[in-house]
Design a protein around this motif. Structure first.
Motif, mmCIF file in Angstrom:
data_model
loop_
_atom_site.group_PDB
_atom_site.id
_atom_site.type_symbol
_atom_site.label_atom_id
_atom_site.label_comp_id
_atom_site.label_asym_id
_atom_site.label_seq_id
_atom_site.Cartn_x
_atom_site.Cartn_y
_atom_site.Cartn_z
ATOM 1 N N ILE A 1 -54.174 -4.036 27.211
ATOM 2 C CA ILE A 1 -53.573 -3.772 25.810
ATOM 3 C C ILE A 1 -53.900 -5.346 25.101
ATOM 4 C CG2 ILE A 1 -51.893 -3.347 24.137
ATOM 5 C CD1 ILE A 1 -51.103 -1.198 25.955
ATOM 6 N N GLY A 2 -53.499 -6.408 25.644
ATOM 7 C CA GLY A 2 -53.552 -7.734 25.226
ATOM 8 C C GLY A 2 -54.937 -8.065 25.157
ATOM 9 N N ILE A 3 -55.675 -7.771 25.983
ATOM 10 C CA ILE A 3 -57.147 -8.179 25.814
ATOM 11 C C ILE A 3 -57.708 -7.417 24.633
ATOM 12 C CG2 ILE A 3 -59.252 -8.003 26.978
ATOM 13 C CD1 ILE A 3 -57.850 -8.532 29.642
ATOM 14 N N ILE A 4 -57.626 -6.330 24.564
ATOM 15 C CA ILE A 4 -58.174 -5.285 23.448
ATOM 16 C C ILE A 4 -57.604 -5.773 22.093
ATOM 17 C CG2 ILE A 4 -58.337 -3.035 22.551
ATOM 18 C CD1 ILE A 4 -58.090 -2.048 25.394
ATOM 19 N N VAL A 5 -56.296 -5.944 21.990
ATOM 20 C CA VAL A 5 -55.854 -6.493 20.719
ATOM 21 C C VAL A 5 -56.056 -7.819 20.350
ATOM 22 C CG1 VAL A 5 -53.571 -6.796 19.363
ATOM 23 C CG2 VAL A 5 -53.780 -4.816 20.821
ATOM 24 N N PHE A 6 -56.105 -8.688 21.517
ATOM 25 C CA PHE A 6 -56.646 -10.152 20.948
ATOM 26 C C PHE A 6 -58.104 -9.980 20.854
ATOM 27 C CE2 PHE A 6 -58.408 -14.242 22.602
ATOM 28 C CZ PHE A 6 -57.551 -15.103 21.930
ATOM 29 N N GLY A 7 -59.098 -9.464 21.281
ATOM 30 C CA GLY A 7 -60.261 -9.220 20.923
ATOM 31 C C GLY A 7 -60.598 -8.612 19.567
ATOM 32 N N ILE A 8 -59.639 -7.644 19.114
ATOM 33 C CA ILE A 8 -59.792 -7.334 17.767
ATOM 34 C C ILE A 8 -59.068 -8.082 16.785
ATOM 35 C CG2 ILE A 8 -58.748 -5.306 16.233
ATOM 36 C CD1 ILE A 8 -58.872 -3.361 18.618
ATOM 37 N N GLY A 9 -58.033 -8.783 17.193
ATOM 38 C CA GLY A 9 -57.547 -10.074 16.396
ATOM 39 C C GLY A 9 -58.688 -11.073 16.136
ATOM 40 N N VAL A 10 -59.304 -11.419 17.022
ATOM 41 C CA VAL A 10 -60.290 -12.617 16.924
ATOM 42 C C VAL A 10 -61.404 -11.889 16.005
ATOM 43 C CG1 VAL A 10 -62.215 -13.658 18.076
ATOM 44 C CG2 VAL A 10 -59.850 -13.667 18.873
ATOM 45 N N LEU A 11 -61.844 -10.664 16.213
ATOM 46 C CA LEU A 11 -62.831 -10.274 14.971
ATOM 47 C C LEU A 11 -62.408 -10.320 13.765
ATOM 48 C CD1 LEU A 11 -64.338 -7.581 17.300
ATOM 49 C CD2 LEU A 11 -65.450 -9.594 16.757
ATOM 50 N N LEU A 12 -61.022 -10.007 13.608
ATOM 51 C CA LEU A 12 -60.465 -9.813 12.148
ATOM 52 C C LEU A 12 -60.461 -10.936 11.406
ATOM 53 C CD1 LEU A 12 -57.832 -6.894 12.564
ATOM 54 C CD2 LEU A 12 -60.024 -6.672 11.372
ATOM 55 N N LEU A 13 -60.343 -12.432 12.500
ATOM 56 C CA LEU A 13 -60.059 -13.646 11.649
ATOM 57 C C LEU A 13 -61.202 -13.917 10.811
ATOM 58 C CD1 LEU A 13 -58.879 -15.720 14.687
ATOM 59 C CD2 LEU A 13 -57.347 -14.810 12.820
#
Length: 54
Positions: A35-47
């Motif tokens: 879940i951390g990998i997925i949420v971190f990836g989404i967070g990077v895309l939203l920056l």
């Protein structure tokens, strides 16, 4: 909200790394890593990028 998702993913990723490092053996840490990998990836895309800054 963007930074919250980014940092939440980063924290879950770091805590989830306890499973492959052999510190803990419970499955919850394995799923925290996923879940951390997925949420971190989404967070990077939203920056915001250099063209999106306000």
């Amino acid at each position: 909200m963007r930074l919250f998702v980014f940092y939440l993913g980063l924290v879950l990723l770091i805590v989830g790394l306890a499973y492959p490092l052999g510190i803990v053996e419970t499955n919850i840490f394995k799923y925290m890593l996923y879940i951390g990998i997925i949420v971190f990836g989404i967070g990077v895309l939203l920056l915001p990028g250099k063209f999106n800054q306000k």
